[in-house]
Write a protein that holds these residues in place. Structure first.
Motif, PDB file in Angstrom:
ATOM      1  N   LEU A 167       0.819  -1.386   0.006  1.00  0.00           N
ATOM      2  CA  LEU A 167       0.016   0.007   0.105  1.00  0.00           C
ATOM      3  C   LEU A 167       0.958   1.261  -0.018  1.00  0.00           C
ATOM      4  O   LEU A 167       0.573   2.181  -0.642  1.00  0.00           O
ATOM      5  N   GLN A 168       2.095   1.167   0.825  1.00  0.00           N
ATOM      6  CA  GLN A 168       2.784   2.442   0.993  1.00  0.00           C
ATOM      7  C   GLN A 168       3.553   2.520  -0.606  1.00  0.00           C
ATOM      8  O   GLN A 168       3.581   3.750  -0.965  1.00  0.00           O
ATOM      9  N   THR A 169       4.022   1.439  -1.091  1.00  0.00           N
ATOM     10  CA  THR A 169       4.573   1.712  -2.503  1.00  0.00           C
ATOM     11  C   THR A 169       3.618   2.167  -3.668  1.00  0.00           C
ATOM     12  O   THR A 169       4.131   3.172  -4.399  1.00  0.00           O
ATOM     13  N   LYS A 170       2.447   1.620  -3.587  1.00  0.00           N
ATOM     14  CA  LYS A 170       1.475   2.249  -4.531  1.00  0.00           C
ATOM     15  C   LYS A 170       0.986   3.538  -4.040  1.00  0.00           C
ATOM     16  O   LYS A 170       0.411   4.344  -5.019  1.00  0.00           O
ATOM     17  N   ALA A 171       0.713   3.736  -3.117  1.00  0.00           N
ATOM     18  CA  ALA A 171       0.057   5.167  -2.588  1.00  0.00           C
ATOM     19  C   ALA A 171       1.340   6.393  -2.517  1.00  0.00           C
ATOM     20  O   ALA A 171       0.862   7.546  -2.168  1.00  0.00           O
ATOM     21  N   TYR A 172       2.457   5.764  -2.865  1.00  0.00           N
ATOM     22  CA  TYR A 172       3.456   7.084  -2.437  1.00  0.00           C
ATOM     23  C   TYR A 172       3.271   8.316  -3.414  1.00  0.00           C
ATOM     24  O   TYR A 172       3.088   9.372  -2.925  1.00  0.00           O
ATOM     25  N   ASP A 173       2.940   8.007  -4.709  1.00  0.00           N
ATOM     26  CA  ASP A 173       2.609   9.170  -5.421  1.00  0.00           C
ATOM     27  C   ASP A 173       1.408   9.750  -5.346  1.00  0.00           C
ATOM     28  O   ASP A 173       1.430  10.972  -5.244  1.00  0.00           O
ATOM     29  N   PRO A 174       0.452   9.152  -5.185  1.00  0.00           N
ATOM     30  CA  PRO A 174      -0.919   9.889  -4.846  1.00  0.00           C
ATOM     31  C   PRO A 174      -0.824  10.672  -3.452  1.00  0.00           C
ATOM     32  O   PRO A 174      -1.186  11.751  -3.484  1.00  0.00           O
ATOM     33  N   LEU A 175      -0.115  10.154  -2.544  1.00  0.00           N
ATOM     34  CA  LEU A 175       0.233  10.790  -1.258  1.00  0.00           C
ATOM     35  C   LEU A 175       0.907  12.166  -1.423  1.00  0.00           C
ATOM     36  O   LEU A 175       0.661  13.074  -0.868  1.00  0.00           O
ATOM     37  N   LEU A 176       2.077  12.154  -2.383  1.00  0.00           N
ATOM     38  CA  LEU A 176       2.773  13.430  -2.573  1.00  0.00           C
ATOM     39  C   LEU A 176       1.920  14.391  -3.344  1.00  0.00           C
ATOM     40  O   LEU A 176       1.965  15.447  -2.875  1.00  0.00           O
ATOM     41  N   LYS A 177       0.878  14.122  -4.384  1.00  0.00           N
ATOM     42  CA  LYS A 177       0.138  15.000  -4.882  1.00  0.00           C
ATOM     43  C   LYS A 177      -1.136  15.459  -4.033  1.00  0.00           C
ATOM     44  O   LYS A 177      -1.427  16.560  -4.049  1.00  0.00           O
ATOM     45  N   LEU A 178      -1.534  14.644  -2.926  1.00  0.00           N
ATOM     46  CA  LEU A 178      -2.418  15.205  -2.181  1.00  0.00           C
ATOM     47  C   LEU A 178      -1.980  15.983  -1.236  1.00  0.00           C
ATOM     48  O   LEU A 178      -2.785  16.901  -0.889  1.00  0.00           O
TER      49      LEU A 178
END
Length: 489
Positions: free
Chosen positions: A417-428
């Protein structure tokens, strides 16, 4: 006198079979080292795979690279329980060899094809090896170690993984793509052959009723004879534990939940492992290149991407070495609390630096580099290895495999989850709030460790559970006083 110190140290190392135990521990952790090589391989090889003139039939897309990074953690989510069951049914030795076999298959797939489907399939197969590494290796280390080196041997788990990272970082900077591939493949192949000569753990042999073999293995590990009185007492203790286990109800999740002290140990294990896995360490590693790049704008720090990963690998390895050296002196509890606090402090510093500089306020570039190095070092020096040691020490061997398997599956889910959510978290949220959020996780882990995690150093499972039972009784007594009741315990 100083000239005699190396000889005294060597004699002490030989005493009690420590040399044999460390040899065994090093052999057991080779698959973990190779898994670290596999995970680290992607960093120096991604530019080569994406190069139109590179060895791949077609340049590998960013989407494929993303799936390569994350798909490794999918199989352990579902196969952690299988690895634990195999370790209990077939033994720690066979399951460790199966782990190496999965690593061989993973590397061979990549040797034969570098197309996107092959690269992703290779990583998926490596996920099966990941389940074996994170479930069986801590069990093996716990069951071959004397009490006085239990923590040091247990911390070799993360040390070997970080050594694997560093080896492949350096190899990727020095050798050709093909040479690195063959070197990485050779490691699990040679381990499969060499591990045939290694023994099974005494605990599993006793569990199988092979008492004579258990005595022989324990005698080799302790470097003594089978007639040694202390050795016989140790084997008899294992036999008593096995007889007690047979007389009790078969270990199950119901038995864990039903026994309040065991369930409390389970909650502690779950919390320290989840704190470790969700502390944002992966984000720091992913963002290391950007930190170096931004730092180079204000200080003379010009490093190639490969040199940057080597620096990170060296810091990781140094932290792991420190953990192995001091874990038996500091104890588990305070080493975990101290390193989680240091990790949180460095995360908070990174978040503050990015937040302040985003407002066009100048801050020196060495600050984020120093904070990043502290984070990586502290994490490797305790926050990563100690939870595995604590988890292996909180439970008897009846429950140890089950709990380790479950926690390993949750850790793999967290990593995915952390690996896949890395980019969305940065953008959000922006990178500054991501770091601040992870620092809060670290500080919570520090507070939880201080308040609830028992010291497991030099204590048996019975002694640890007695401490947990006493704590539970104190909580019950406190509740009774608050409600105006008195209960005799």
């Amino acid at each position: 006198m100083r000239a005699l110190l190396p000889f005294r140290w060597f004699a002490r190392f030989q005493d009690g079979g420590l040399a044999n135990q460390f040899l065994m521990a090093l052999m057991v952790t080779i698959p973990v080292m190779n898994f670290g090589m596999l995970m680290g391989w992607q960093s120096p090889m991604t530019p080569i795979l994406q190069d139109p003139e590179g060895p791949a039939p077609e340049p590998i897309s960013d989407d494929t690279i993303s799936w390569m990074a994350s798909v490794t953690f999918i199989p352990p989510i579902f196969c952690g329980f299988l690895a634990g069951d195999l370790a209990d049914r077939w033994g720690r030795k066979i399951t460790t060899m199966l782990t190496s076999l999965m690593l061989v298959i993973s590397w061979v797939i990549t040797l034969f094809s570098l197309r996107p489907w092959a690269l992703i399939t290779s990583r998926a197969v490596a996920g099966l090896a990941c389940a074996g590494c994170y479930v069986v290796t801590p069990l093996y280390l716990k069951e071959i170690a004397s009490d006085n080196v239990r923590g040091a041997l247990g911390s070799l788990f993360i040390l070997s993984q970080n050594l694997g990272y560093l080896i492949v970082y350096v190899a990727g900077d020095v050798f050709s793509f093909a040479a690195v591939m063959w070197m990485c493949t050779a490691v699990p192949v040679l381990h499969l052959i060499a591990f045939l000569a290694m023994p099974e753990t005494p605990v599993f042999l006793v569990k199988q009723g092979k008492f004579k073999e258990a005595r022989a293995v324990l005698a080799w590990l302790r470097k003594t004879t089978v007639e040694d009185k202390n050795l016989q007492e140790a084997v008899q203790q294992l036999e008593r534990e096995e007889e007690l286990a047979k007389s009790m109800q078969k270990a199950s999740w119901k038995s864990i939940v039903k026994d309040k002290t065991t369930f409390k140990a389970f909650r502690i294990s779950l919390n320290v492992m989840l704190s470790q896995e969700t502390c944002g360490y992966l984000v720091v590693l992913m963002y290391a290149g950007s930190i170096f790049e931004q730092a180079s704008e204000s200080i003379s720090l010009k490093l190639s991407p490969n040199k940057q990963t080597i620096v990170v690998g060296v810091i990781q390895l140094l932290g792991s070495i420190v953990a192995s050296c001091i874990v038996e002196k500091t104890g588990r509890k305070w080493l975990l609390a101290g390193t989680s606090f240091a990790t949180g402090l460095s995360m908070l510093s990174l978040g503050a630096w990015f937040y302040i500089t985003s407002a066009a306020v100048w801050l020196p570039g060495w600050l984020p580099v120093l904070a990043m190095c502290l984070c990586i070092f502290a994490d490797a020096a305790g926050y990563q290895p100690v939870p595995y040691v604590i988890t292996s020490e909180l439970f008897s061997f009846q429950h140890r495999g089950m709990v380790t398997s479950f926690v390993s599956s949750l850790d793999a889910l967290s990593d995915f989850l952390q690996t896949k959510a890395y980019d969305p978290l940065l953008k959000l949220l922006g990178i500054h709030w991501v770091f601040i959020m992870f620092s809060a996780v670290c500080f919570f882990g520090t507070l939880y460790t201080i308040l609830y995690v028992p010291e497991t150093k030099d204590r048996t499972v019975e002694e640890i559970h007695a401490i947990l039972e006493d704590g539970r009784k104190k909580e019950k007594r406190k509740g009774n006083v608050e409600t105006g009741k008195e209960t005799r315990l």
